[in-house]
Motif scaffolding. Structure first.
Motif, PDB file in Angstrom:
ATOM      1  N   SER A   9      -3.653  50.840  66.648  1.00 16.72           N
ATOM      2  CA  SER A   9      -4.473  50.705  67.856  1.00 16.72           C
ATOM      3  C   SER A   9      -4.063  49.483  68.663  1.00 16.72           C
ATOM      4  CB  SER A   9      -5.966  50.650  67.502  1.00 16.72           C
ATOM      5  OG  SER A   9      -6.276  49.559  66.667  1.00 16.72           O
ATOM      6  N   ASP A  10      -3.600  48.432  67.992  1.00 12.93           N
ATOM      7  CA  ASP A  10      -3.048  47.272  68.675  1.00 12.93           C
ATOM      8  C   ASP A  10      -1.850  47.692  69.535  1.00 12.93           C
ATOM      9  OD1 ASP A  10      -1.876  44.843  69.398  1.00 12.93           O
ATOM     10  OD2 ASP A  10      -1.269  44.321  67.365  1.00 12.93           O
ATOM     11  N   LEU A  11      -0.931  48.437  68.950  1.00 10.95           N
ATOM     12  CA  LEU A  11       0.239  48.894  69.690  1.00 10.95           C
ATOM     13  C   LEU A  11      -0.147  49.853  70.807  1.00 10.95           C
ATOM     14  CD1 LEU A  11       3.270  49.204  70.164  1.00 10.95           C
ATOM     15  CD2 LEU A  11       3.297  50.933  68.345  1.00 10.95           C
ATOM     16  N   ALA A  12      -1.015  50.816  70.519  1.00 12.12           N
ATOM     17  CA  ALA A  12      -1.441  51.770  71.548  1.00 12.12           C
ATOM     18  C   ALA A  12      -2.072  51.053  72.731  1.00 12.12           C
ATOM     19  CB  ALA A  12      -2.407  52.786  70.946  1.00 12.12           C
ATOM     20  N   ASN A  13      -2.844  50.011  72.426  1.00 14.67           N
ATOM     21  CA  ASN A  13      -3.457  49.199  73.476  1.00 14.67           C
ATOM     22  C   ASN A  13      -2.384  48.530  74.336  1.00 14.67           C
ATOM     23  OD1 ASN A  13      -5.739  47.570  74.680  1.00 14.67           O
ATOM     24  ND2 ASN A  13      -4.606  45.919  73.710  1.00 14.67           N
ATOM     25  N   THR A  14      -1.368  47.965  73.698  1.00 14.91           N
ATOM     26  CA  THR A  14      -0.291  47.292  74.428  1.00 14.91           C
ATOM     27  C   THR A  14       0.482  48.270  75.306  1.00 14.91           C
ATOM     28  OG1 THR A  14      -0.045  45.591  72.731  1.00 14.91           O
ATOM     29  CG2 THR A  14       1.842  45.979  74.148  1.00 14.91           C
ATOM     30  N   LEU A  15       0.817  49.429  74.775  1.00 13.42           N
ATOM     31  CA  LEU A  15       1.541  50.422  75.560  1.00 13.42           C
ATOM     32  C   LEU A  15       0.725  50.872  76.769  1.00 13.42           C
ATOM     33  CD1 LEU A  15       3.019  52.643  72.693  1.00 13.42           C
ATOM     34  CD2 LEU A  15       4.138  50.775  73.917  1.00 13.42           C
TER      35      LEU A  15
END
Length: 426
Positions: free
Chosen positions: A16-22
């Motif tokens: 979810s951290d990565l999805a948020n960044t993308l």
């Protein structure tokens, strides 16, 4: 569904951290929990983050799961796959970052593959191959004491080499600062010497943008969300993506239902967040040793929640001070104690949802993974950011109906994170 960028995350909070960044950087993104069932309808997106739980399992199992996700992503159009790891490089000498990266690389790479956990937004930087948390080397910071994957060496070349079959190289900051051309030349030179994996320095966001542009020219890379930022910005600049009005999903609305927080992380920040939450809402601090001893502590927690949940948000925490964690690990074993607490907190999460909770904040990577698995949530849409690395998530396709969740890595967020998250999930 056809995607451009595929991602494989080694835990759910990291996903979810990565999805948020993308999403923040212009990519329409969905997070799935494992490889989706073919019957699950997913929206049209630019990127898919497949969340796995492979950080702390045997390497052979981690490789099998990651390779299956890689095959699924490439079948759906992904020409580049990012293996998303923690920004503190959580992994022991017997860990999985090296073996999984080497498996994803295959045998046809023309250059060495970039690896970096740098994410300056969260004060994680890499200089001369050493990982820093703020101004401290990782092994001197409070983040070194992860319960399952303690990190006592900041030298990532040395850590990665201990896990890898082939030699590991380094792309130093002066090379990165010269731009994409210099990085390409260094990677080609390293490959000529038999190096397949290269740790890359990054101190500023512009370094990540350079690394992202170069990494995108290869079929695979490994890194934290910072490298995801670089990849996303490179994709947007390339003009390969449609131009949606807003990459962020619309997750607000009348979800309704009750609200709760479950914390299993033992990080220093989570402990501070629990202390802050006690000022405004009921907090039950579970006894970790009693959780491991039998079901009575779980039953008592569920009864405690039943008496209070209809009056407002509640917090149930299995978090403990490092000394307590060490004592439990000494008595029960590191893996057994960790899995026992995960099982207990996931049971509590399931019971709370059965009693009407539809807005749920979970602190801790392993705690989040166990709870999401228990709830059988297959995927998430990505909503607004609560704190760096932590978005509001809206469930897709789960039998309980729509839910809003926040899956927080232990060290993320400020002291007021729990009430702030609940306020955004109304």
């Amino acid at each position: 569904m056809t995607v451009v960028l595929g991602c494989i995350a080694d835990d759910y909070t990291g996903a979810s951290d990565l999805a948020n960044t993308l999403t923040k950087n212009g990519l329409r993104t969905v997070q799935t929990v494992g490889i989706p069932d073919p019957a699950l309808h997913l929206p049209d997106v630019d990127a898919v983050v497949v969340a796995l739980k492979i950080r702390s399992i045997p390497a052979s199992e981690a490789i099998a799961a990651a390779m299956a996700a890689d095959i699924w992503l490439r079948r759906h159009g992904a020409y580049h796959v990012l293996y998303k790891i923690c920004s503190t490089f959580d992994s022991t000498a017997a860990g999985n970052i090296g073996p999984v990266t080497e498996a994803l690389i295959g045998s046809d790479m023309q250059t060495a593959v970039l690896v970096t956990p740098a994410f300056p937004e969260t004060r994680r930087t890499v200089y001369l191959g050493h990982l820093f948390v703020g101004d401290q080397p990782l092994n001197e910071s409070p983040l070194k004491d992860h319960p399952l994957n303690p990190m006592h060496d900041a030298n990532l070349v040395r850590v990665m080499q201990a896990q890898s079959r082939g030699p590991v190289g380094l792309v130093e900051l002066p090379t990165v600062a010269k731009g994409p051309g210099a990085v390409r030349e260094k990677l080609m030179a390293l490959r000529g010497r038999g190096v397949t994996i290269a740790i890359a320095d990054a101190v500023f966001e512009r370094d990540l943008e350079i690394l992202g542009e170069v990494a995108l020219e290869n079929s695979v890379s490994t890194g934290a969300s910072g490298l995801g930022l670089g990849l996303a910005r490179a994709l947007v600049r390339s003009g390969q993506l449609p131009k949606p009005k807003d990459a962020q999903a619309e997750v607000a609305g009348a979800i309704g239902g009750l609200a709760a927080v479950i914390a299993g992380s033992c990080s220093a920040m989570t402990l501070k967040q629990l202390a802050f939450a006690e000022k405004s809402m009921p907090v039950l601090r579970l006894d970790p040793e009693r959780l491991l001893a039998g079901p009575e502590e779980v039953a008592a927690a569920i009864a405690w929640a039943g008496d209070r949940i209809h009056e407002g948000p509640i917090v149930i925490a299995a978090s403990a001070e490092p000394e307590t964690v060490a004592r439990l690990q000494s008595r029960y074993g590191r893996e057994a104690s960790g899995h026992g607490i995960e099982a207990a907190t996931s049971t509590i999460a399931g019971e709370l949802v059965a009693r009407g909770v539809r807005r749920l904040v979970i602190a801790g990577g392993e705690t989040s993974g166990a709870a999401v698995d228990r709830l059988a949530i297959p995927a998430f849409l990505i909503g607004p950011e609560i704190a760096p690395g932590v978005p509001v998530l809206k469930s897709i396709g789960n039998k309980q109906g729509d839910m809003l969740l926040a899956l927080k890595s232990g060290n993320f967020g400020g002291e007021d994170f729990f009430p702030a998250a609940l306020a955004m999930m109304r």
